[in-house]
Design a protein around this motif. Structure first.
Motif, short mmCIF file in Angstrom:
data_model
loop_
_atom_site.label_atom_id
_atom_site.label_comp_id
_atom_site.label_asym_id
_atom_site.label_seq_id
_atom_site.Cartn_x
_atom_site.Cartn_y
_atom_site.Cartn_z
N ILE A 78 54.19 -75.55 98.73
CA ILE A 78 53.97 -76.93 98.33
C ILE A 78 55.30 -77.53 97.89
N THR A 79 55.68 -78.62 98.52
CA THR A 79 56.83 -79.38 98.08
C THR A 79 56.31 -80.65 97.42
N MET A 80 56.66 -80.85 96.17
CA MET A 80 56.19 -82.01 95.41
C MET A 80 57.24 -83.11 95.48
N TYR A 81 56.80 -84.29 95.89
CA TYR A 81 57.68 -85.46 95.98
C TYR A 81 57.25 -86.51 94.97
N GLU A 82 58.22 -87.25 94.47
CA GLU A 82 57.94 -88.47 93.72
C GLU A 82 58.03 -89.64 94.69
N TYR A 83 57.15 -90.61 94.51
CA TYR A 83 57.17 -91.80 95.35
C TYR A 83 57.33 -93.02 94.45
N ASP A 84 58.35 -93.83 94.72
CA ASP A 84 58.64 -94.97 93.84
C ASP A 84 58.25 -96.30 94.46
N GLY A 85 57.46 -96.25 95.53
CA GLY A 85 57.04 -97.48 96.19
C GLY A 85 57.86 -97.80 97.41
N GLY A 86 58.98 -97.12 97.57
CA GLY A 86 59.81 -97.37 98.73
C GLY A 86 60.38 -96.12 99.36
N ALA A 87 60.53 -95.06 98.60
CA ALA A 87 61.13 -93.84 99.11
C ALA A 87 60.53 -92.63 98.40
N TYR A 88 60.63 -91.48 99.08
CA TYR A 88 60.18 -90.21 98.53
C TYR A 88 61.39 -89.38 98.13
N THR A 89 61.30 -88.76 96.96
CA THR A 89 62.36 -87.90 96.46
C THR A 89 61.77 -86.54 96.11
N GLU A 90 62.36 -85.49 96.64
CA GLU A 90 61.84 -84.16 96.32
C GLU A 90 61.97 -83.89 94.84
N PHE A 91 60.87 -83.48 94.22
CA PHE A 91 60.80 -83.25 92.79
C PHE A 91 60.81 -81.76 92.44
N ASP A 92 60.10 -80.96 93.23
CA ASP A 92 59.96 -79.54 92.91
C ASP A 92 59.25 -78.87 94.08
N SER A 93 59.15 -77.54 94.04
CA SER A 93 58.42 -76.82 95.07
C SER A 93 57.95 -75.48 94.51
N LEU A 94 56.95 -74.91 95.18
CA LEU A 94 56.49 -73.57 94.82
C LEU A 94 55.86 -72.94 96.05
N SER A 95 55.72 -71.62 96.00
CA SER A 95 55.08 -70.87 97.08
C SER A 95 54.21 -69.78 96.49
#
Length: 228
Positions: free
Chosen positions: A178-195
């Motif tokens: 799982i790759t967790m992204y933040e979404y700010d309304g215009g772009a996605y930024t990778e926040f964290d990940s786990l397996s």
């Protein structure tokens, strides 16, 4: 994630050109554009379906005009599609999928999304985003509606009042990345990940859960670029 990784920044999601029972599948697993009421297509496995509602507000929705929202005080509620509701069911080995989740502004909500749920909605996986109790996010199993201890948690603490998108790569061998992204309304930024590796849940139902304050969900999507 594998080399099937989601092209997150161009938002090219949606199941296109496929059918279920002769009916065309919409552009995603669930985007709420049918408008509700929720009880027409979903049942509450825990809590009450009335604790969640489909809201029309294009200024809030990720795509279109509608999104799902939990009512304030909707403690320990989770819903899954009712029997007979037609939708794409993510399964092991499928393309990357996930749902946008909005955390409550008061830092007391604990929303999440479900996948791999059994037909009765009792067992499956839950991705939780906890900005209240433990201030962490991760993945856990559900057994007989009971939340079990996390299988894995991320390294970074999530924030309140934020849209997140957990992109799930569910391998046919039981691997879950799982790759967790933040979404700010215009772009996605990778926040964290786990397996994690777990083969105990193989169902196809999706779902949504909340604990305590108002939270939102929109765009439960699957990446069409990797459809067989």
């Amino acid at each position: 994630m594998s080399d099937r990784g989601v092209p997150i920044n161009n938002r090219s999601y949606g199941v296109r050109g496929r059918t279920i029972g002769g009916a065309a599948i919409p552009d995603s697993v669930e985007r709420w554009e049918w408008g509700g009421p929720l009880s027409d297509r979903y049942i509450a496995v825990q809590g009450s379906v009335s604790n969640m509602t489909i809201v029309q507000d294009s200024g809030v929705a990720i795509d279109g005009s509608y999104y799902l929202e939990s009512a304030t005080g909707g403690t320990n509620t989770y819903v899954v599609p009712a029997d007979g509701a037609e939708y794409y069911k993510p399964k092991q080995g499928d393309p990357v999928f996930g749902s946008h989740v909005f955390t409550d502004a008061s830092s007391s909500g604990r929303p999440g999304v479900l996948f791999g749920m059994s037909d009765d909605g009792q067992d499956g996986y839950g991705i939780f985003i906890d900005t209240d109790h433990n201030n962490q996010w991760g993945i856990r199993t559900y057994s007989g509606r009971t939340r079990e201890s996390p299988l894995a948690v991320g390294n970074n603490a999530p924030s309140a009042n934020t849209w997140y998108f957990p992109a799930v790569d569910w391998g046919s061998d039981g691997s879950i990345s799982i790759t967790m992204y933040e979404y700010d309304g215009g772009a996605y930024t990778e926040f964290d990940s786990l397996s994690v590796s777990d083969n105990t849940r193989t169902g196809g139902k999706i779902g949504f859960f909340a604990n305590n304050e108002t939270c939102r969900w929109d765009g439960y999507d699957i990446d069409p670029n990797y459809l067989p």
